[in-house]
Motif scaffolding. Structure first.
Motif, short mmCIF file in Angstrom:
data_model
loop_
_atom_site.label_atom_id
_atom_site.label_comp_id
_atom_site.label_asym_id
_atom_site.label_seq_id
_atom_site.Cartn_x
_atom_site.Cartn_y
_atom_site.Cartn_z
N GLU A 165 0.82 -1.22 0.00
CA GLU A 165 0.00 0.00 0.00
C GLU A 165 0.85 1.27 0.00
O GLU A 165 0.32 2.38 -0.05
CB GLU A 165 -0.92 0.01 1.23
N ARG A 166 2.16 1.12 0.04
CA ARG A 166 3.04 2.28 0.00
C ARG A 166 3.33 2.63 -1.46
O ARG A 166 3.40 1.77 -2.32
CB ARG A 166 4.33 2.01 0.75
N GLN A 167 3.53 3.90 -1.72
CA GLN A 167 3.73 4.35 -3.10
C GLN A 167 5.03 3.77 -3.66
O GLN A 167 6.09 3.96 -3.09
CB GLN A 167 3.77 5.88 -3.15
N PRO A 168 4.95 3.05 -4.80
CA PRO A 168 6.16 2.47 -5.39
C PRO A 168 7.06 3.57 -5.96
O PRO A 168 6.63 4.71 -6.17
CB PRO A 168 5.59 1.59 -6.52
N PRO A 169 8.30 3.24 -6.26
CA PRO A 169 9.19 4.21 -6.90
C PRO A 169 8.68 4.56 -8.30
O PRO A 169 7.99 3.76 -8.94
CB PRO A 169 10.54 3.50 -6.95
N PRO A 170 9.02 5.75 -8.79
CA PRO A 170 8.50 6.18 -10.10
C PRO A 170 8.75 5.18 -11.22
O PRO A 170 7.88 4.95 -12.06
CB PRO A 170 9.24 7.50 -10.36
N GLU A 171 9.94 4.57 -11.25
CA GLU A 171 10.24 3.67 -12.37
C GLU A 171 9.32 2.45 -12.39
O GLU A 171 8.98 1.94 -13.47
CB GLU A 171 11.71 3.24 -12.35
N THR A 172 8.89 2.00 -11.21
CA THR A 172 7.97 0.86 -11.16
C THR A 172 6.60 1.25 -11.71
O THR A 172 6.00 0.53 -12.51
CB THR A 172 7.83 0.35 -9.71
N ILE A 173 6.09 2.39 -11.27
CA ILE A 173 4.80 2.87 -11.77
C ILE A 173 4.87 3.09 -13.28
O ILE A 173 3.97 2.67 -14.03
CB ILE A 173 4.40 4.17 -11.05
N MET A 174 5.92 3.73 -13.74
CA MET A 174 6.05 4.04 -15.17
C MET A 174 6.08 2.79 -16.03
O MET A 174 5.52 2.77 -17.13
CB MET A 174 7.32 4.85 -15.40
N ARG A 175 6.72 1.74 -15.53
CA ARG A 175 6.86 0.53 -16.34
C ARG A 175 5.58 -0.30 -16.36
O ARG A 175 5.28 -0.97 -17.36
CB ARG A 175 8.03 -0.32 -15.82
N GLU A 176 4.80 -0.26 -15.28
CA GLU A 176 3.67 -1.16 -15.18
C GLU A 176 2.34 -0.57 -15.61
O GLU A 176 1.46 -1.29 -16.09
CB GLU A 176 3.55 -1.67 -13.73
N ILE A 177 2.13 0.73 -15.43
CA ILE A 177 0.82 1.31 -15.71
C ILE A 177 0.51 1.22 -17.21
O ILE A 177 1.24 1.75 -18.05
CB ILE A 177 0.76 2.78 -15.25
N GLY A 178 -0.59 0.55 -17.54
CA GLY A 178 -1.06 0.49 -18.92
C GLY A 178 -0.10 -0.10 -19.91
O GLY A 178 -0.21 0.12 -21.12
N SER A 179 0.88 -0.87 -19.43
CA SER A 179 1.92 -1.36 -20.34
C SER A 179 1.73 -2.83 -20.61
O SER A 179 0.88 -3.50 -20.05
CB SER A 179 3.30 -1.13 -19.71
N MET A 180 2.58 -3.36 -21.46
CA MET A 180 2.52 -4.78 -21.77
C MET A 180 3.13 -5.63 -20.66
O MET A 180 3.37 -6.81 -20.85
CB MET A 180 3.21 -5.05 -23.10
N ALA A 181 3.35 -5.03 -19.48
CA ALA A 181 3.68 -5.85 -18.32
C ALA A 181 2.52 -6.77 -17.98
O ALA A 181 2.67 -7.75 -17.29
CB ALA A 181 4.00 -4.97 -17.12
N VAL A 182 1.31 -6.46 -18.50
CA VAL A 182 0.17 -7.38 -18.39
C VAL A 182 0.41 -8.48 -19.42
O VAL A 182 0.27 -8.28 -20.62
CB VAL A 182 -1.16 -6.67 -18.68
N ASP A 183 0.81 -9.65 -18.95
CA ASP A 183 1.14 -10.77 -19.84
C ASP A 183 -0.13 -11.57 -20.09
O ASP A 183 -0.57 -12.37 -19.27
CB ASP A 183 2.21 -11.64 -19.19
N ILE A 184 -0.73 -11.36 -21.27
CA ILE A 184 -2.02 -11.97 -21.56
C ILE A 184 -1.93 -13.50 -21.54
O ILE A 184 -2.76 -14.17 -21.00
CB ILE A 184 -2.54 -11.51 -22.93
N GLN A 185 -0.86 -14.04 -22.10
CA GLN A 185 -0.74 -15.50 -22.15
C GLN A 185 -0.64 -16.09 -20.74
O GLN A 185 -1.28 -17.09 -20.43
CB GLN A 185 0.50 -15.89 -22.98
N ALA A 186 0.14 -15.44 -19.88
CA ALA A 186 0.28 -15.95 -18.52
C ALA A 186 -1.04 -15.90 -17.78
O ALA A 186 -1.35 -16.76 -16.98
CB ALA A 186 1.34 -15.14 -17.77
N LEU A 187 -1.85 -14.89 -18.06
CA LEU A 187 -3.10 -14.74 -17.35
C LEU A 187 -4.14 -15.77 -17.76
O LEU A 187 -5.12 -16.01 -17.06
CB LEU A 187 -3.67 -13.33 -17.59
N THR A 188 -3.97 -16.39 -18.90
CA THR A 188 -4.97 -17.34 -19.37
C THR A 188 -4.59 -18.79 -19.07
O THR A 188 -5.29 -19.71 -19.47
CB THR A 188 -5.19 -17.19 -20.88
N THR A 189 -3.47 -19.00 -18.39
CA THR A 189 -3.06 -20.37 -18.07
C THR A 189 -3.35 -20.69 -16.61
O THR A 189 -3.61 -19.81 -15.82
CB THR A 189 -1.57 -20.54 -18.36
#
Length: 408
Positions: free
Chosen positions: A384-408
């Motif tokens: 619940e603590r605010q992550p460092p900027p680089e973590t937010i920047m890399r994950e928000i709305g990015s392809m860090a959402v692995d669609i294939q992994a989510l469907t297995t």
């Protein structure tokens, strides 16, 4: 020929409509709004999965779908770049995708101003009864009518959205209204500002009439701000006459003093380049952020799809992509089962419930620090603590959402 009734003519409904037509079904779409939806919506990020679904439907999904950004940057309060990462992505607009889907669907089968009253099912099919007294019969009914789904309310009234504790302020400036020095520095980048407990994102999108030509594009922002459910949210949703509109208020009814405070907060908290764009926006508006998870997606011959089934916070940028994948999964399951709906719907329910639950969980994790801002800092857990900027920047709305992994 099998017939599908689709309640809701937004993106989820149109994806389902086009996919079912592609496998040979007769389809009718019923939208409660009385006019075309192309003027609605805001900027969205796109994933390659979304573009691939459009291509598999035979619809145009080239670079004209949006504006490409190559880099993400984070600005501090003084406007200095404190982090940057290379992360190419197309930024589009809700209306741009809507127009592609709507133009591909027969106008005669899309009915505006038609509000569902109730659903009737029997052994031979399903009937939609509308508030004007008309009735439509089909083999399958798809509830694609969004977070406040009338279909879901009838099928599973206990399933309700849960307020996440913050709102997203949105707005868009015309490209020609962005100061030249700010345009040169920021316009073709995905820019973050991260005040304590908040998150501001801004990026280019198609402009008026979905125009992506230089000088005619738009610059979209989304500012996530913790907002207490008991006092702050009702105040935001109260118009000048004193009427509270619940958890959402039409943008023209937002009080002038609320907008003035919003502008003052932008000057105080955001990088001056971004604050200047916020202040230039003629009509900012906001949406309360919710989570929604449906325990079942199939109820006899009625099916939930898109935001009627699951609502993930916008941080994963998956709303439109998830609806597209839901619709494709449903159509492919039906085709694979040779129109035998029992096994087809069982497969759809199993696969898309798993996917939806994981997407919601991921979005909750990304927004946890925004929700937890109402707590004293000493009571917040690690996630619940605010992550460092680089973590937010890399994950928000990015392809860090692995669609294939989510469907297995």
């Amino acid at each position: 020929m099998k017939r599908a009734l689709i309640i809701g003519g937004s993106l989820g409904g149109l994806f389902a409509a086009n996919w079912l037509r592609a496998i040979g079904w007769d389809v009718a779409v019923f939208e409660r709004v009385e006019d075309d939806l192309a003027s609605r919506g805001a900027g969205i990020g796109t994933h390659e999965e979304l573009l691939a679904v459009l291509r598999r439907l035979g619809l145009p999904a080239d670079e004209s779908i949006g504006v490409k950004v190559q880099q993400r940057i984070c600005l501090d309060r003084n406007g200095r770049v404190i982090r940057s990462i290379d992360l190419p992505q197309f930024m589009s607009a809700w209306a741009r995708v809507y127009r592609v889907l709507k133009d591909a669907f027969p106008p005669s089968a899309y009915r505006f101003g038609t509000t569902l009253a109730r659903i009737e099912q029997d052994l031979s099919g399903i009937t939609a009864v509308f508030t004007d007294g008309s009735r439509e019969r089909g083999d399958l009914l798809i509830g694609a009518d969004g977070i406040r789904s009338t279909v879901r309310e009838q099928l599973a009234p206990a399933v309700q959205p849960r307020y996440a504790g913050y709102v997203a302020w949105r707005g868009m400036a015309d490209e020609w209204d962005v100061p030249p020095e700010v345009h040169a520095e920021l316009f073709e980048k995905y820019t973050f500002c991260l005040p304590d407990g908040e998150m501001m994102l801004s990026y280019p999108v198609p402009g008026r009439d979905n125009d992506t030509r230089l000088g005619r594009r738009g610059y979209n922002f989304i500012w996530y701000r913790p907002t207490d459910a008991r006092s702050q949210l009702p105040q935001l949703c109260t118009d000048a006459t004193g009427r509270c509109h619940g958890t959402a208020i039409p943008p023209p009814l937002i009080r002038a003093e609320v907008v003035a405070q919003f502008h003052a907060d932008a000057r105080a908290l955001l990088a001056p380049q971004i604050a200047g764009i916020v202040i230039r926006t003629a009509q900012p508006f906001f949406q309360a952020i919710f989570d929604l998870e449906s325990p079942n997606l199939v109820y006899g011959r009625a099916v939930l799809l898109g935001d009627a089934a699951f609502v993930a916070r916008p941080h994963v940028g998956m709303g439109v992509t998830k609806a597209a994948l839901d619709a494709e999964c449903l159509a492919q399951a039906i085709r694979a089962a040779g129109d035998d709906l029992d096994p087809a719907l069982a497969r759809y329910d199993r696969e898309r419930r798993l996917f939806g639950a994981r997407i919601v969980a991921r979005a909750q994790r990304l927004g946890a620090y925004l929700e937890a801002h109402h707590k004293p800092a000493s009571q917040r857990t690690g996630h619940e603590r605010q992550p460092p900027p680089e973590t937010i920047m890399r994950e928000i709305g990015s392809m860090a959402v692995d669609i294939q992994a989510l469907t297995t």
